[in-house]
Design a protein around this motif. Sequence first.
Motif, PDB file in Angstrom:
ATOM      1  N   ASP A  88       0.839  -1.196   0.000  1.00 38.28           N
ATOM      2  CA  ASP A  88       0.000   0.000   0.000  1.00 38.28           C
ATOM      3  C   ASP A  88       0.872   1.243   0.000  1.00 38.28           C
ATOM      4  OD1 ASP A  88      -2.319  -1.494   0.044  1.00 38.28           O
ATOM      5  OD2 ASP A  88      -2.549  -1.393   2.209  1.00 38.28           O
ATOM      6  N   VAL A  89       0.503   2.206  -0.861  1.00 39.88           N
ATOM      7  CA  VAL A  89       1.291   3.420  -1.046  1.00 39.88           C
ATOM      8  C   VAL A  89       0.341   4.607  -1.194  1.00 39.88           C
ATOM      9  CG1 VAL A  89       2.986   4.554  -2.539  1.00 39.88           C
ATOM     10  CG2 VAL A  89       3.024   2.087  -2.314  1.00 39.88           C
ATOM     11  N   ASP A  90       0.677   5.740  -0.588  1.00 41.20           N
ATOM     12  CA  ASP A  90      -0.063   6.972  -0.839  1.00 41.20           C
ATOM     13  C   ASP A  90       0.411   7.534  -2.173  1.00 41.20           C
ATOM     14  OD1 ASP A  90      -1.683   7.043   1.391  1.00 41.20           O
ATOM     15  OD2 ASP A  90      -0.226   8.120   2.601  1.00 41.20           O
ATOM     16  N   ALA A  91      -0.545   7.914  -3.021  1.00 38.21           N
ATOM     17  CA  ALA A  91      -0.211   8.398  -4.355  1.00 38.21           C
ATOM     18  C   ALA A  91      -1.157   9.516  -4.752  1.00 38.21           C
ATOM     19  CB  ALA A  91      -0.310   7.259  -5.367  1.00 38.21           C
ATOM     20  N   VAL A  92      -0.727  10.292  -5.731  1.00 34.44           N
ATOM     21  CA  VAL A  92      -1.593  11.274  -6.372  1.00 34.44           C
ATOM     22  C   VAL A  92      -2.168  10.571  -7.599  1.00 34.44           C
ATOM     23  CG1 VAL A  92      -1.699  13.502  -7.550  1.00 34.44           C
ATOM     24  CG2 VAL A  92      -0.205  13.202  -5.557  1.00 34.44           C
ATOM     25  N   VAL A  93      -3.492  10.492  -7.691  1.00 33.55           N
ATOM     26  CA  VAL A  93      -4.152   9.787  -8.791  1.00 33.55           C
ATOM     27  C   VAL A  93      -4.744  10.817  -9.746  1.00 33.55           C
ATOM     28  CG1 VAL A  93      -5.971   8.158  -9.414  1.00 33.55           C
ATOM     29  CG2 VAL A  93      -4.674   7.828  -7.289  1.00 33.55           C
ATOM     30  N   ALA A  94      -4.399  10.685 -11.033  1.00 39.41           N
ATOM     31  CA  ALA A  94      -4.901  11.595 -12.062  1.00 39.41           C
ATOM     32  C   ALA A  94      -5.513  10.774 -13.187  1.00 39.41           C
ATOM     33  CB  ALA A  94      -3.753  12.442 -12.605  1.00 39.41           C
ATOM     34  N   PRO A  95      -6.509  11.318 -13.878  1.00 39.57           N
ATOM     35  CA  PRO A  95      -7.048  10.604 -15.030  1.00 39.57           C
ATOM     36  C   PRO A  95      -5.983  10.482 -16.107  1.00 39.57           C
ATOM     37  CG  PRO A  95      -8.119  12.744 -14.769  1.00 39.57           C
ATOM     38  CD  PRO A  95      -7.144  12.594 -13.642  1.00 39.57           C
ATOM     39  N   GLY A  96      -6.035   9.392 -16.844  1.00 43.34           N
ATOM     40  CA  GLY A  96      -5.065   9.175 -17.910  1.00 43.34           C
ATOM     41  C   GLY A  96      -5.499   9.835 -19.205  1.00 43.34           C
ATOM     42  N   ALA A  97      -4.651   9.733 -20.197  1.00 46.81           N
ATOM     43  CA  ALA A  97      -4.938  10.299 -21.516  1.00 46.81           C
ATOM     44  C   ALA A  97      -6.038   9.498 -22.195  1.00 46.81           C
ATOM     45  CB  ALA A  97      -3.672  10.277 -22.366  1.00 46.81           C
ATOM     46  N   THR A  98      -6.739  10.124 -23.111  1.00 51.09           N
ATOM     47  CA  THR A  98      -7.796   9.441 -23.857  1.00 51.09           C
ATOM     48  C   THR A  98      -7.369   9.188 -25.303  1.00 51.09           C
ATOM     49  OG1 THR A  98      -8.812  11.561 -24.360  1.00 51.09           O
ATOM     50  CG2 THR A  98      -9.642  10.382 -22.429  1.00 51.09           C
ATOM     51  N   ALA A  99      -6.100   8.985 -25.543  1.00 49.97           N
ATOM     52  CA  ALA A  99      -5.573   8.818 -26.900  1.00 49.97           C
ATOM     53  C   ALA A  99      -6.132   7.587 -27.600  1.00 49.97           C
ATOM     54  CB  ALA A  99      -4.047   8.738 -26.852  1.00 49.97           C
ATOM     55  N   ASP A 100      -6.555   6.569 -26.859  1.00 48.53           N
ATOM     56  CA  ASP A 100      -7.054   5.343 -27.479  1.00 48.53           C
ATOM     57  C   ASP A 100      -8.530   5.412 -27.849  1.00 48.53           C
ATOM     58  OD1 ASP A 100      -4.596   4.119 -27.309  1.00 48.53           O
ATOM     59  OD2 ASP A 100      -5.011   3.221 -25.366  1.00 48.53           O
ATOM     60  N   LEU A 101      -9.194   6.510 -27.565  1.00 51.70           N
ATOM     61  CA  LEU A 101     -10.617   6.639 -27.881  1.00 51.70           C
ATOM     62  C   LEU A 101     -10.772   7.073 -29.332  1.00 51.70           C
ATOM     63  CD1 LEU A 101     -11.824   8.502 -24.684  1.00 51.70           C
ATOM     64  CD2 LEU A 101     -11.979   6.069 -25.165  1.00 51.70           C
ATOM     65  N   ALA A 148     -12.939   5.839 -33.360  1.00 47.02           N
ATOM     66  CA  ALA A 148     -14.045   5.092 -33.960  1.00 47.02           C
ATOM     67  C   ALA A 148     -13.719   3.620 -34.181  1.00 47.02           C
ATOM     68  CB  ALA A 148     -14.438   5.745 -35.282  1.00 47.02           C
ATOM     69  N   SER A 149     -12.438   3.273 -34.312  1.00 46.30           N
ATOM     70  CA  SER A 149     -12.095   1.877 -34.566  1.00 46.30           C
ATOM     71  C   SER A 149     -12.240   0.989 -33.335  1.00 46.30           C
ATOM     72  CB  SER A 149     -10.665   1.773 -35.107  1.00 46.30           C
ATOM     73  OG  SER A 149      -9.746   2.137 -34.093  1.00 46.30           O
ATOM     74  N   ARG A 150     -12.327   1.573 -32.135  1.00 42.89           N
ATOM     75  CA  ARG A 150     -12.463   0.800 -30.900  1.00 42.89           C
ATOM     76  C   ARG A 150     -13.555   1.384 -30.004  1.00 42.89           C
ATOM     77  NH1 ARG A 150      -7.323  -0.247 -27.633  1.00 42.89           N
ATOM     78  NH2 ARG A 150      -8.798  -1.621 -26.684  1.00 42.89           N
ATOM     79  N   PRO A 151     -14.785   1.530 -30.491  1.00 44.66           N
ATOM     80  CA  PRO A 151     -15.807   2.179 -29.674  1.00 44.66           C
ATOM     81  C   PRO A 151     -16.132   1.423 -28.394  1.00 44.66           C
ATOM     82  CG  PRO A 151     -16.794   1.171 -31.596  1.00 44.66           C
ATOM     83  CD  PRO A 151     -15.306   1.095 -31.772  1.00 44.66           C
ATOM     84  N   GLU A 152     -16.053   0.114 -28.384  1.00 40.29           N
ATOM     85  CA  GLU A 152     -16.348  -0.666 -27.182  1.00 40.29           C
ATOM     86  C   GLU A 152     -15.086  -1.128 -26.467  1.00 40.29           C
ATOM     87  OE1 GLU A 152     -19.404  -0.983 -25.999  1.00 40.29           O
ATOM     88  OE2 GLU A 152     -20.124   0.165 -27.717  1.00 40.29           O
ATOM     89  N   GLY A 153     -13.912  -0.892 -27.037  1.00 40.83           N
ATOM     90  CA  GLY A 153     -12.673  -1.377 -26.453  1.00 40.83           C
ATOM     91  C   GLY A 153     -11.738  -0.266 -26.030  1.00 40.83           C
ATOM     92  N   ALA A 154     -12.289   0.827 -25.584  1.00 42.98           N
ATOM     93  CA  ALA A 154     -11.469   1.962 -25.175  1.00 42.98           C
ATOM     94  C   ALA A 154     -10.666   1.630 -23.929  1.00 42.98           C
ATOM     95  CB  ALA A 154     -12.348   3.182 -24.914  1.00 42.98           C
ATOM     96  N   THR A 155      -9.481   2.176 -23.840  1.00 37.73           N
ATOM     97  CA  THR A 155      -8.636   1.987 -22.674  1.00 37.73           C
ATOM     98  C   THR A 155      -9.089   2.928 -21.562  1.00 37.73           C
ATOM     99  OG1 THR A 155      -6.742   1.342 -24.006  1.00 37.73           O
ATOM    100  CG2 THR A 155      -6.279   2.130 -21.803  1.00 37.73           C
ATOM    101  N   VAL A 156      -9.305   2.371 -20.385  1.00 39.70           N
ATOM    102  CA  VAL A 156      -9.628   3.175 -19.209  1.00 39.70           C
ATOM    103  C   VAL A 156      -8.331   3.326 -18.440  1.00 39.70           C
ATOM    104  CG1 VAL A 156     -11.003   3.305 -17.110  1.00 39.70           C
ATOM    105  CG2 VAL A 156     -11.942   2.198 -19.159  1.00 39.70           C
ATOM    106  N   ALA A 157      -7.851   4.541 -18.246  1.00 40.85           N
ATOM    107  CA  ALA A 157      -6.496   4.708 -17.698  1.00 40.85           C
ATOM    108  C   ALA A 157      -6.430   5.772 -16.612  1.00 40.85           C
ATOM    109  CB  ALA A 157      -5.533   5.078 -18.816  1.00 40.85           C
ATOM    110  N   TYR A 158      -5.463   5.580 -15.742  1.00 41.91           N
ATOM    111  CA  TYR A 158      -5.071   6.563 -14.736  1.00 41.91           C
ATOM    112  C   TYR A 158      -3.565   6.760 -14.852  1.00 41.91           C
ATOM    113  CZ  TYR A 158      -9.390   5.622 -12.090  1.00 41.91           C
ATOM    114  OH  TYR A 158     -10.684   5.481 -11.694  1.00 41.91           O
ATOM    115  N   THR A 159      -3.102   7.872 -14.355  1.00 41.21           N
ATOM    116  CA  THR A 159      -1.681   8.060 -14.094  1.00 41.21           C
ATOM    117  C   THR A 159      -1.565   8.275 -12.596  1.00 41.21           C
ATOM    118  OG1 THR A 159      -1.272   9.060 -16.251  1.00 41.21           O
ATOM    119  CG2 THR A 159       0.378   9.439 -14.531  1.00 41.21           C
ATOM    120  N   VAL A 160      -0.806   7.406 -11.932  1.00 42.40           N
ATOM    121  CA  VAL A 160      -0.573   7.593 -10.502  1.00 42.40           C
ATOM    122  C   VAL A 160       0.841   8.125 -10.338  1.00 42.40           C
ATOM    123  CG1 VAL A 160      -2.215   5.866  -9.695  1.00 42.40           C
ATOM    124  CG2 VAL A 160       0.113   5.179 -10.137  1.00 42.40           C
TER     125      VAL A 160
END
Length: 114
Positions: A35-48, A50-62
């Motif tokens: 267990d670690v204390d971290a700053v959690v930020a939303p990740g980039a949406t570069a993978d969103l 039309a070719s992957r409408p249902e397979g988008a990457t859900v990402a964070y940057t910690v």
Amino acid sequence: MPMAGIPTETVTVISRKTVYDDLHEPVSEAVAERDVDAVVAPGATADLDASRPEGATVAYTVHLPRDMAGIRLKGCSVRVRGEELRVVGDPRPYAPEACPGRWCYPVELEAADG
């Protein structure tokens, strides 16, 4: 202990190591969690797109603290807000002179659906 003005949350860094027998067959898996204390930020949406409408990457940057900088995270995962996500690539911390604060180890996380 969180710094004033920077909200942190506890994440769990998970490393797994497969143990093999003499014939190189997997016999068990050793799992270590930290267990670690971290700053959690939303990740980039570069993978969103039309070719992957249902397979988008859900990402964070910690952003992990400086004392984690000596730990190699390639192949690990991190539990954030109850979801276990894979570490992207082989993260490296910022150079100490470029990051005077505590949160100098950015780690991108992904979970691919589809």
